[in-house]
Design an enzyme around this catalytic site. Structure first.
Site, PDB file in Angstrom:
ATOM      1  N   LYS A  22      -1.387   5.309   3.898  1.00  0.00           N
ATOM      2  CA  LYS A  22      -1.292   5.249   5.386  1.00  0.00           C
ATOM      3  C   LYS A  22       0.176   5.383   5.791  1.00  0.00           C
ATOM      4  CE  LYS A  22      -1.153   1.098   7.535  1.00  0.00           C
ATOM      5  NZ  LYS A  22      -0.024   0.879   8.467  1.00  0.00           N
ATOM      6  N   ASN A  23       1.053   4.599   5.166  1.00  0.00           N
ATOM      7  CA  ASN A  23       2.444   4.549   5.606  1.00  0.00           C
ATOM      8  C   ASN A  23       3.250   5.781   5.214  1.00  0.00           C
ATOM      9  OD1 ASN A  23       1.833   2.215   6.867  1.00  0.00           O
ATOM     10  ND2 ASN A  23       2.795   0.884   5.349  1.00  0.00           N
ATOM     11  N   CYS A 118       4.172  -6.868  17.721  1.00  0.00           N
ATOM     12  CA  CYS A 118       2.793  -6.956  17.243  1.00  0.00           C
ATOM     13  C   CYS A 118       2.631  -8.367  16.666  1.00  0.00           C
ATOM     14  CB  CYS A 118       2.521  -5.893  16.183  1.00  0.00           C
ATOM     15  SG  CYS A 118       3.354  -6.254  14.654  1.00  0.00           S
ATOM     16  N   ARG A 123       9.398  -6.622  16.090  1.00  0.00           N
ATOM     17  CA  ARG A 123       9.462  -5.232  15.641  1.00  0.00           C
ATOM     18  C   ARG A 123      10.421  -4.386  16.498  1.00  0.00           C
ATOM     19  NH1 ARG A 123       4.757  -4.393  12.598  1.00  0.00           N
ATOM     20  NH2 ARG A 123       5.833  -2.644  11.606  1.00  0.00           N
ATOM     21  N   ASP A 308       3.848  -6.128   2.356  1.00  0.00           N
ATOM     22  CA  ASP A 308       2.474  -5.739   2.711  1.00  0.00           C
ATOM     23  C   ASP A 308       1.446  -6.232   1.704  1.00  0.00           C
ATOM     24  OD1 ASP A 308       3.344  -2.473   4.086  1.00  0.00           O
ATOM     25  OD2 ASP A 308       3.555  -4.512   4.837  1.00  0.00           O
ATOM     26  N   ARG A 400      -7.619   0.023  10.376  1.00  0.00           N
ATOM     27  CA  ARG A 400      -6.369   0.761  10.553  1.00  0.00           C
ATOM     28  C   ARG A 400      -5.796   1.189   9.205  1.00  0.00           C
ATOM     29  NH1 ARG A 400      -2.091  -1.813  14.495  1.00  0.00           N
ATOM     30  NH2 ARG A 400      -1.188   0.131  13.797  1.00  0.00           N
TER      31      ARG A 400
END
Ligand code: EPZ
Length: 421
Positions: A22-23, A118, A123, A308, A400
């Protein structure tokens, strides 16, 4: 809103295919803005964040073709027809800020909504903006938007990042490819997703060296051309599923996994007494007889222990033998999974950026709430071995970053189902 119900169902066995990262995808996709030729990405994960990025790029003038159920995306930005990334899209996904550098580099103008905070932290994007100013951009903040201009184009510069920010490194790396002259990004982030982006940009004609180290050097070029690039394997999805057989018992093979993507994480598993073996097709992880040993964890920028994977590691350490201290140094509020794990019977004490976990024999299923992407998957992992039923609500967070999670786990014997409320 969907929920996922998990019932402890004994040891797992089988194999889990690991998708593209994803990243990595979220920074590769905005690279289309740097060229008027098509950029084709393969091994793209099927996630809601990818759909959001497609929406965002389309709003800027990119023609998006989604093939093979979303695994291949062809992005063609012949012309940027709108230079404003609106709040209603950006607020859904912070990574939208990554269109700022490429738009500025290509057309000398960009208006991008500030992403806002978030669940895990404020952030800020100050490092992105300072770096772009160093490249000659004029930046103004007005009514929640970043207004950036570079009427005579960007110029190479030496930029020293105060913090090895992943997003700032990505934005500046993309911007510098079309700047006049040489740019050096010092104290750059070293994540594999940065190297993947640099690989893709090189295929597009960019001149980049040093990616993966603390200093990245970019020689600006006039123009970039199209390319085809496979998204690198998702090391965070890999690490997440490596913990499933450790928590639930059994043995699972993670297809496409490689140890070099997660060396620090694998060292911690080794310290807990968990064996990880490389196979021809990926990584095999087997639980050990009896409880794993507790271990201390400090999250750090790559190549350190990934933030993460902190929530997932905590879920595993809740039933370890002994006490584990987890220190979260990257984000200011990334322990929201702790109160939910405590509802399942875990013994955790949070004080500032430190969480102390005292292992218990067994967790008990309970209704719990997902608060952010990685916290939600840590609750699913905890539910795999908990007594009884765990109902994780608000799983839109999960969608997500994890494609077909319930399919992948149930294929290995987990008792897991999604219910729509
Ligand atoms: C990327 O976020 C990832 N997201 C995050 O993954 C990941 O946790 C993070 O890198 C760290 O590895 C994507 O790649 C889309 P940072 P990013 O800039 O770029 C502070 C997930 O779960 N900071 O390295 O936002 C910031 O507040 C997500 O997949 C500034 O102060 O991370 C944070 O405390 C979550 N000013 C720290 O640096 C800035 O200008 C790390 O941020 C930028 C960042």
């Amino acid at each position: 809103m969907d929920s996922i119900i998990v019932r402890g169902n004994g040891p797992l066995s089988g194999e889990i295919p690991i998708a593209g990262a994803k990243n990595a995808a979220l920074t590769l996709m905005p690279a289309t803005l740097l060229t008027d030729e098509p950029l084709t990405l393969t091994n793209v994960p099927r996630l809601s964040d990818i759909k959001t990025t497609n929406e965002l790029l389309s709003s800027l003038g990119t023609e998006v073709a989604v093939l093979q159920g979303g695994q291949i995306i062809v992005l063609d930005t012949h012309k940027i027809t709108n230079h404003t990334a609106h709040y209603d899209i950006v607020r859904k996904m912070r990574a939208s800020i990554l269109v700022l550098g490429p738009m500025l580099a290509r057309d000398g103008e960009a208006v991008v909504s500030l992403p806002g905070g978030c669940a895990i932290g404020a952030r800020p994007v100050d490092l992105h903006l300072k770096g772009l100013e160093a490249l000659g951009a004029e930046i103004e903040l007005k009514e929640g938007y970043v207004h950036a201009k570079a009427p005579t184009g960007l110029k190479g510069a030496v930029i020293e990042l105060e913090f090895a920010s992943v997003g700032a490194t990505e934005n500046l790396l993309m911007a510098a490819t079309l700047a006049k002259g040489t740019t050096v990004i010092k104290n750059a982030a070293r994540e594999p997703e940065i190297v993947d982006l640099a690989d893709c940009l090189r295929k597009m004609g960019a001149q980049i060296s040093g990616d993966g180290s603390t200093d990245i050097t970019i020689e600006g070029v006039e123009k970039l051309h199209g390319a085809t690039h496979p998204v690198v394997t998702d090391r965070i999805e890999l690490g997440t599923y490596m913990l499933a057989p450790v928590i639930a018992g059994g043995e699972v093979e993670l297809l496409g996994g490689r140890i070099n993507l997660l060396a620090a994480f694998c060292e911690k598993l080794d310290a807990c007494g968990i064996s990880v073996t490389e196979t021809k097709r990926g990584l095999k992880v087997a639980s050990r007889n009896g409880r794993i040993k507790g271990v201390d964890v400090v999250t750090e920028p790559f190549p350190g222990f990934p933030t993460d994977l902190q929530a997932q590691m905590m879920a595993m350490l809740c039933t370890a033998d002994g006490t584990s201290v987890l220190e979260e140094t990257i984000f200011e509020n990334r322990f929201m999974h702790a109160p939910e794990l405590i509802r399942m019977g875990a013994s955790i004490e949070v004080s500032g950026g430190t969480a102390t976990v005292t292992g218990v024999e067994k967790l008990k299923g309970a209704p719990v709430m997902a608060t952010d992407l990685r916290a939600s998957v840590s609750l699913i992992l905890a539910g795999l071995a908990a007594e009884g039923e765990t109902i994780v609500s608000r799983v839109y967070h999960l969608d997500r970053g994890y494609e077909r999670l319930e399919d992948k786990l149930s294929a290995c014997g987990a008792n897991i189902e999604r219910v729509s409320e």
